[in-house]
Design an enzyme around this catalytic site. Structure first.
Site, PDB file in Angstrom:
ATOM      1  N   LEU A 109     -42.721 -46.883  11.279  1.00 50.88           N
ATOM      2  CA  LEU A 109     -43.521 -47.959  11.887  1.00 50.88           C
ATOM      3  C   LEU A 109     -44.103 -48.822  10.774  1.00 50.88           C
ATOM      4  CD1 LEU A 109     -43.087 -46.423  14.514  1.00 50.88           C
ATOM      5  CD2 LEU A 109     -45.340 -47.200  15.184  1.00 50.88           C
ATOM      6  N   ARG A 148     -51.708 -43.103   2.953  1.00 46.70           N
ATOM      7  CA  ARG A 148     -52.164 -43.453   1.606  1.00 46.70           C
ATOM      8  C   ARG A 148     -52.429 -44.951   1.432  1.00 46.70           C
ATOM      9  NH1 ARG A 148     -48.449 -38.943  -0.063  1.00 46.70           N
ATOM     10  NH2 ARG A 148     -49.745 -37.425  -1.147  1.00 46.70           N
ATOM     11  N   GLN A 177     -47.555 -28.791  -1.799  1.00 38.90           N
ATOM     12  CA  GLN A 177     -46.664 -29.935  -2.009  1.00 38.90           C
ATOM     13  C   GLN A 177     -47.302 -31.020  -2.881  1.00 38.90           C
ATOM     14  OE1 GLN A 177     -46.468 -30.716   2.425  1.00 38.90           O
ATOM     15  NE2 GLN A 177     -46.315 -32.838   1.756  1.00 38.90           N
ATOM     16  N   MET A 221     -46.241 -47.984   7.462  1.00 43.18           N
ATOM     17  CA  MET A 221     -47.524 -47.298   7.693  1.00 43.18           C
ATOM     18  C   MET A 221     -47.544 -45.989   6.920  1.00 43.18           C
ATOM     19  SD  MET A 221     -48.388 -47.994  11.648  1.00 43.18           S
ATOM     20  CE  MET A 221     -48.439 -49.667  12.278  1.00 43.18           C
ATOM     21  N   SER A 222     -48.671 -45.732   6.288  1.00 43.99           N
ATOM     22  CA  SER A 222     -48.832 -44.508   5.504  1.00 43.99           C
ATOM     23  C   SER A 222     -50.314 -44.191   5.395  1.00 43.99           C
ATOM     24  CB  SER A 222     -48.255 -44.722   4.099  1.00 43.99           C
ATOM     25  OG  SER A 222     -48.759 -43.737   3.211  1.00 43.99           O
ATOM     26  N   GLY A 264     -52.371 -35.027   8.937  1.00 40.24           N
ATOM     27  CA  GLY A 264     -53.545 -35.719   9.466  1.00 40.24           C
ATOM     28  C   GLY A 264     -53.667 -37.143   8.966  1.00 40.24           C
ATOM     29  N   ALA A 265     -54.896 -37.704   9.096  1.00 41.00           N
ATOM     30  CA  ALA A 265     -55.161 -39.123   8.784  1.00 41.00           C
ATOM     31  C   ALA A 265     -54.203 -39.999   9.592  1.00 41.00           C
ATOM     32  CB  ALA A 265     -55.055 -39.402   7.289  1.00 41.00           C
ATOM     33  N   HIS A 283     -47.677 -41.673  13.142  1.00 40.51           N
ATOM     34  CA  HIS A 283     -47.841 -40.310  13.687  1.00 40.51           C
ATOM     35  C   HIS A 283     -47.851 -40.343  15.219  1.00 40.51           C
ATOM     36  CE1 HIS A 283     -50.078 -39.873   9.730  1.00 40.51           C
ATOM     37  NE2 HIS A 283     -49.223 -38.875   9.655  1.00 40.51           N
TER      38      HIS A 283
END
Ligand code: PAF
Length: 274
Positions: free
Chosen positions: A169, A180, A55, A177-178, A25-26, A31
């Site tokens: 990306l 976090r 994890q 892009m993350s 998600g997020a 994504h």
């Protein structure tokens, strides 16, 4: 978009050529690009949204990991997802003790920094593949070692699924892009592009034939640049992309991988040598 919470319902609705995009998600554009890729190639696009507790290490960000299912559902629907599989922790782990371990490829780098992380990833991905029975599952290359672990798991366990690993990306300034990235302070966000800049610098030099000493010199220089700019570098290394074992001198297809902390945020990134 249909939201599915149980394994039994997910199994019942899975039909035709199924594309699975496993996520926590997020959502960001990274994504969405995986969902669009799945949409092009599948009759049914399933996106799993599950912040997988196994994890995360005991001192990691499981509790504060960004969660916004309503926003994610809207974005997934817009990207053409048919089913959002969003199970509870109980649904995925109730009474379950089986673990998938992929030795070798899991042990260095992220595996060494985050003990147990890849057992958690391999176990949950194995469960998700068994639940959704996709023809193809889609993963982002930003998590390069995760891709290597999943590739090995699927191959070694003869799992009947195709894998597609899609490009990272980036923001306009090169930052990968993350989910976090939202943790970064403004000052740290302005330093973050240095990671990709150093990866690109090394990758362009590593396209030539180099000695062990020259290779090490460039890696040492990149580590110093990052350290001088407030990064605490966990690793910056040249590896064989398939096995994730370290390499002394670069050959085409190898990757340079990096993990570094800026403040309390740990960033990872990589680049392949073309
Ligand atoms: O890359 C991620 O978001 C996660 O590690 C994954 C593959 C969804 C497993 O929880």
């Amino acid at each position: 978009l249909r939201i599915v919470r149980t394994v039994a319902e997910m199994r019942a609705v899975s039909r035709g050529r199924v594309g699975l995009v496993p996520t926590m998600g997020a959502f960001h554009e990274g994504h969405i690009s995986l969902m669009r890729e799945a949409r092009k190639e599948s009759d049914l696009v399933v996106c799993s949204l599950f912040v997988n507790p196994t994890q995360f290490g005991p001192n990691e960000d499981f509790k504060r990991y960004p969660r916004n299912e309503d926003r994610d559902a809207l974005m997934a629907e817009e990207a053409g997802v048919d089913i959002l599989f969003a199970p509870s922790v109980d649904e995925m782990y109730n009474d379950s003790s089986a673990i998938v371990t992929v030795p070798g490829v899991s042990e260095l780098w992220e595996g060494a920094q985050r003990p147990g992380h890849f057992d958690g990833v391999a176990t949950v991905v194995c469960k998700l593949l068994n639940i959704a029975s996709p023809d193809v599952a889609y993963f982002g290359l930003k998590d390069l070692q995760q891709c290597a672990v999943i590739r090995r798991m699927v191959k070694n366990l003869f799992m009947p699924v195709g894998l597609k690993f899609c490009p990272t990306l980036r923001e306009a300034d090169g930052v990968a892009m993350s989910s976090r990235n939202v943790y970064l302070s403004a000052a740290d966000r302005s330093r973050a592009p240095l990671i990709h800049r150093e990866l690109e610098r090394c990758a362009s030099i590593f396209r030539s034939r180099l000695t062990v000493e020259q290779t090490l010199k460039e890696i040492t220089q990149s580590k110093a640049v990052l350290a001088d700019n407030c990064f605490s570098v966990n690793y910056f290394a040249l590896v064989d992309t398939d096995s994730m074992q370290p390499r002394d001198t670069p050959i085409k297809g190898d990757s340079i991988i990096v993990a570094a902390r800026l403040g309390t945020t740990r960033l990872i990134d990589n680049i392949q040598i073309s």
